[in-house]
Design a protein around this motif. Structure first.
Motif, PDB file in Angstrom:
ATOM      1  N   TRP A  24      -5.913  -9.252  -1.672  1.00 56.87           N
ATOM      2  CA  TRP A  24      -4.249  -9.475  -1.068  1.00 56.87           C
ATOM      3  C   TRP A  24      -4.312 -10.691  -1.213  1.00 56.87           C
ATOM      4  O   TRP A  24      -2.862 -11.327  -0.708  1.00 56.87           O
ATOM      5  CB  TRP A  24      -4.322  -9.035   1.325  1.00 56.87           C
ATOM      6  N   SER A  27      -3.472 -11.189  -4.348  1.00 57.52           N
ATOM      7  CA  SER A  27      -1.883 -10.960  -5.439  1.00 57.52           C
ATOM      8  C   SER A  27      -0.873 -11.162  -4.203  1.00 57.52           C
ATOM      9  O   SER A  27       0.425 -11.675  -4.995  1.00 57.52           O
ATOM     10  CB  SER A  27      -1.611  -9.212  -4.206  1.00 57.52           C
ATOM     11  N   SER A  31       2.483 -13.358  -6.105  1.00 64.08           N
ATOM     12  CA  SER A  31       3.667 -12.602  -5.617  1.00 64.08           C
ATOM     13  C   SER A  31       4.892 -13.935  -5.441  1.00 64.08           C
ATOM     14  O   SER A  31       6.589 -13.799  -5.552  1.00 64.08           O
ATOM     15  CB  SER A  31       3.593 -12.185  -4.053  1.00 64.08           C
ATOM     16  N   HIS A  37       8.097  -7.908  -6.611  1.00 61.56           N
ATOM     17  CA  HIS A  37       7.946  -6.916  -5.499  1.00 61.56           C
ATOM     18  C   HIS A  37       7.057  -5.862  -5.495  1.00 61.56           C
ATOM     19  O   HIS A  37       5.706  -5.591  -4.712  1.00 61.56           O
ATOM     20  CB  HIS A  37       8.950  -5.784  -5.326  1.00 61.56           C
ATOM     21  N   LEU A  38       6.049  -5.394  -7.100  1.00 54.14           N
ATOM     22  CA  LEU A  38       5.176  -5.316  -7.325  1.00 54.14           C
ATOM     23  C   LEU A  38       3.240  -6.107  -6.067  1.00 54.14           C
ATOM     24  O   LEU A  38       3.138  -5.911  -5.751  1.00 54.14           O
ATOM     25  CB  LEU A  38       4.244  -5.274  -8.676  1.00 54.14           C
ATOM     26  N   TYR A  39       3.966  -7.525  -6.636  1.00 52.51           N
ATOM     27  CA  TYR A  39       2.557  -8.252  -5.921  1.00 52.51           C
ATOM     28  C   TYR A  39       2.575  -8.361  -4.126  1.00 52.51           C
ATOM     29  O   TYR A  39       1.484  -8.218  -3.693  1.00 52.51           O
ATOM     30  CB  TYR A  39       2.439  -9.499  -6.226  1.00 52.51           C
ATOM     31  N   THR A  40       3.814  -8.226  -4.139  1.00 52.87           N
ATOM     32  CA  THR A  40       3.781  -8.241  -2.446  1.00 52.87           C
ATOM     33  C   THR A  40       3.374  -6.511  -1.768  1.00 52.87           C
ATOM     34  O   THR A  40       2.350  -6.496  -0.840  1.00 52.87           O
ATOM     35  CB  THR A  40       5.971  -8.423  -2.343  1.00 52.87           C
ATOM     36  N   THR A  41       3.556  -5.399  -2.811  1.00 52.93           N
ATOM     37  CA  THR A  41       3.309  -4.040  -1.604  1.00 52.93           C
ATOM     38  C   THR A  41       1.962  -4.547  -1.987  1.00 52.93           C
ATOM     39  O   THR A  41       1.683  -3.808  -0.980  1.00 52.93           O
ATOM     40  CB  THR A  41       3.861  -2.723  -3.302  1.00 52.93           C
ATOM     41  N   THR A  43      -0.327  -6.690  -1.929  1.00 52.76           N
ATOM     42  CA  THR A  43      -0.306  -7.799  -0.368  1.00 52.76           C
ATOM     43  C   THR A  43      -0.591  -6.895   0.904  1.00 52.76           C
ATOM     44  O   THR A  43      -1.318  -6.954   1.646  1.00 52.76           O
ATOM     45  CB  THR A  43       0.373  -8.612  -0.966  1.00 52.76           C
ATOM     46  N   LEU A  44       0.274  -6.124   1.252  1.00 56.59           N
ATOM     47  CA  LEU A  44       0.664  -5.354   2.656  1.00 56.59           C
ATOM     48  C   LEU A  44      -0.082  -4.341   2.479  1.00 56.59           C
ATOM     49  O   LEU A  44      -0.679  -4.013   3.110  1.00 56.59           O
ATOM     50  CB  LEU A  44       2.637  -4.881   2.326  1.00 56.59           C
ATOM     51  N   ILE A  45      -0.412  -3.305   1.508  1.00 60.70           N
ATOM     52  CA  ILE A  45      -0.920  -2.539   1.678  1.00 60.70           C
ATOM     53  C   ILE A  45      -2.527  -3.216   1.673  1.00 60.70           C
ATOM     54  O   ILE A  45      -3.336  -2.478   2.422  1.00 60.70           O
ATOM     55  CB  ILE A  45      -1.258  -1.464   0.301  1.00 60.70           C
TER      56      ILE A  45
END
Length: 115
Positions: A24, A27, A31, A37-41, A43-45
């Motif tokens: 995370w 990523s 981001s 958005h892919l790297y943000t997702t 990161t969050l997961i």
């Protein structure tokens, strides 16, 4: 109801949580301020999973030990991957300090009464 967390399982969960912390943090950097958005997702997961596994490990391990090991894994991984993927400096003094973190994490594991 969650299964019983044994000391060995707690250490495995903590290792995976630490590795996910690396995911995370890297990523998050990738981001570009949460604009990709892919790297943000990712990161969050990865952050959610990392915190969840850390919490499970803390059912068995002391707070100070678990948190220090988790942060240590994340710090070492992020510093090394920052140098590899983002061109951040990995000077000998920095690598020496990273080595000290590794020694500290290993010391906490070896001196831990929890496994």
């Amino acid at each position: 109801m969650l299964p019983q967390i044994t000391p060995t399982l707690a250490w495995i969960l903590l290792l995976v949580a630490g590795l996910l912390e690396v995911v995370w943090s890297v990523s998050m950097k990738a981001s570009e301020g949460f604009s990709r958005h892919l790297y943000t997702t990712i990161t969050l997961i990865a952050a959610w999973l990392s915190f969840w596994l850390l919490g499970l490990a803390m059912r068995q391990l002391p707070l100070g030990t678990a948190y220090a090991v988790w942060v240590g894994i994340g710090t070492v991984g992020a510093a090394l991957l920052g140098g590899l993927f983002f061109g951040e400096q990995l000077t000998w003094p920095r690598l020496g300090c990273i080595g000290l973190i590794v020694v500290g994490v290993l010391g906490l594991k070896l001196l831990s009464a929890e496994g």
